[in-house]
Design a protein around this motif. Structure first.
Motif, short mmCIF file in Angstrom:
data_model
loop_
_atom_site.label_atom_id
_atom_site.label_comp_id
_atom_site.label_asym_id
_atom_site.label_seq_id
_atom_site.Cartn_x
_atom_site.Cartn_y
_atom_site.Cartn_z
N TYR A 157 0.84 -1.20 0.00
CA TYR A 157 0.00 0.00 0.00
C TYR A 157 0.87 1.25 0.00
N ARG A 158 0.47 2.25 -0.76
CA ARG A 158 1.19 3.52 -0.79
C ARG A 158 0.54 4.49 0.19
N PRO A 159 1.15 4.69 1.36
CA PRO A 159 0.57 5.59 2.36
C PRO A 159 0.56 7.06 1.92
N VAL A 160 1.52 7.45 1.10
CA VAL A 160 1.61 8.84 0.66
C VAL A 160 1.34 8.88 -0.84
N PRO A 161 0.19 9.41 -1.25
CA PRO A 161 -0.11 9.49 -2.68
C PRO A 161 0.98 10.29 -3.41
N GLY A 162 1.38 9.79 -4.55
CA GLY A 162 2.39 10.47 -5.34
C GLY A 162 3.82 10.10 -4.98
N LEU A 163 4.01 9.36 -3.89
CA LEU A 163 5.33 8.91 -3.48
C LEU A 163 5.46 7.43 -3.80
N ARG A 164 6.47 7.06 -4.57
CA ARG A 164 6.63 5.66 -4.97
C ARG A 164 7.31 4.85 -3.88
N ARG A 165 6.69 4.80 -2.74
CA ARG A 165 7.16 3.99 -1.62
C ARG A 165 5.95 3.26 -1.05
N THR A 166 6.11 1.99 -0.77
CA THR A 166 4.98 1.21 -0.28
C THR A 166 5.28 0.62 1.10
N ALA A 215 8.89 10.15 5.47
CA ALA A 215 7.77 10.61 4.64
C ALA A 215 6.44 10.09 5.18
N PHE A 216 6.41 8.83 5.60
CA PHE A 216 5.18 8.26 6.15
C PHE A 216 4.79 8.98 7.45
N ILE A 217 5.77 9.22 8.30
CA ILE A 217 5.51 9.90 9.56
C ILE A 217 5.02 11.33 9.31
N ALA A 218 5.64 12.02 8.37
CA ALA A 218 5.23 13.39 8.04
C ALA A 218 3.79 13.43 7.53
N ALA A 219 3.35 12.34 6.90
CA ALA A 219 1.98 12.25 6.39
C ALA A 219 0.99 11.79 7.47
#
Length: 129
Positions: A30-39, A93-97
């Motif tokens: 799952y991509r927690p941050v839309p637009g970020l290619r990290r799952t 990035a996940f934490i910031a989101a």
């Protein structure tokens, strides 16, 4: 390297089976941050919890990683360093989101990993209600 699994690794599958037995439902890759290619390997979108299960070799486990020797040792050292840097960037990035990030190593016991995830998810679910 092209044969290396990006998802559904043995460690991930073991933890997912344990979570499913505990009655938890989740999203995979799952991509927690839309637009970020990290799952996230396993995600609980409602509670905003991202679970990452890192392979000992690919992510440089302090207990099990052994640096490569030979003609391509420099390549592998750089590869692992880049992976570790990406891990930190992804978590940040996940934490910031607004997501809570739970990271585990592939060598950890799947049942104890599932216990930790389960208790965190259930606590988060209680605060949402």
């Amino acid at each position: 390297m092209s044969n290396t699994r990006g998802r559904d690794t043995a460690a991930e599958m073991s933890v997912r089976r344990e979570l499913h037995q505990r009655g938890l439902r989740y999203r995979v890759s799952y991509r927690p941050v839309p637009g970020l290619r990290r799952t996230a390997d396993i995600a609980f979108p409602r509670q905003q919890i991202a679970v990452l299960i890192d392979g000992c070799f690919w992510h440089g486990c302090p207990d099990h990683y052994r640096p490569a020797t030979g003609s391509r040792s420099h390549f592998w050292a750089d590869k692992i360093e880049v992976n570790q840097r990406r891990d930190v960037e992804s978590s940040d990035a996940f934490i910031a989101a607004g997501w809570l990030v739970l990271r585990f190593w592939e060598h950890e016991d799947p049942a104890s990993v599932a216990d930790q995830i389960s208790s965190t998810v259930r606590e988060a679910a209680e605060t949402i209600r």
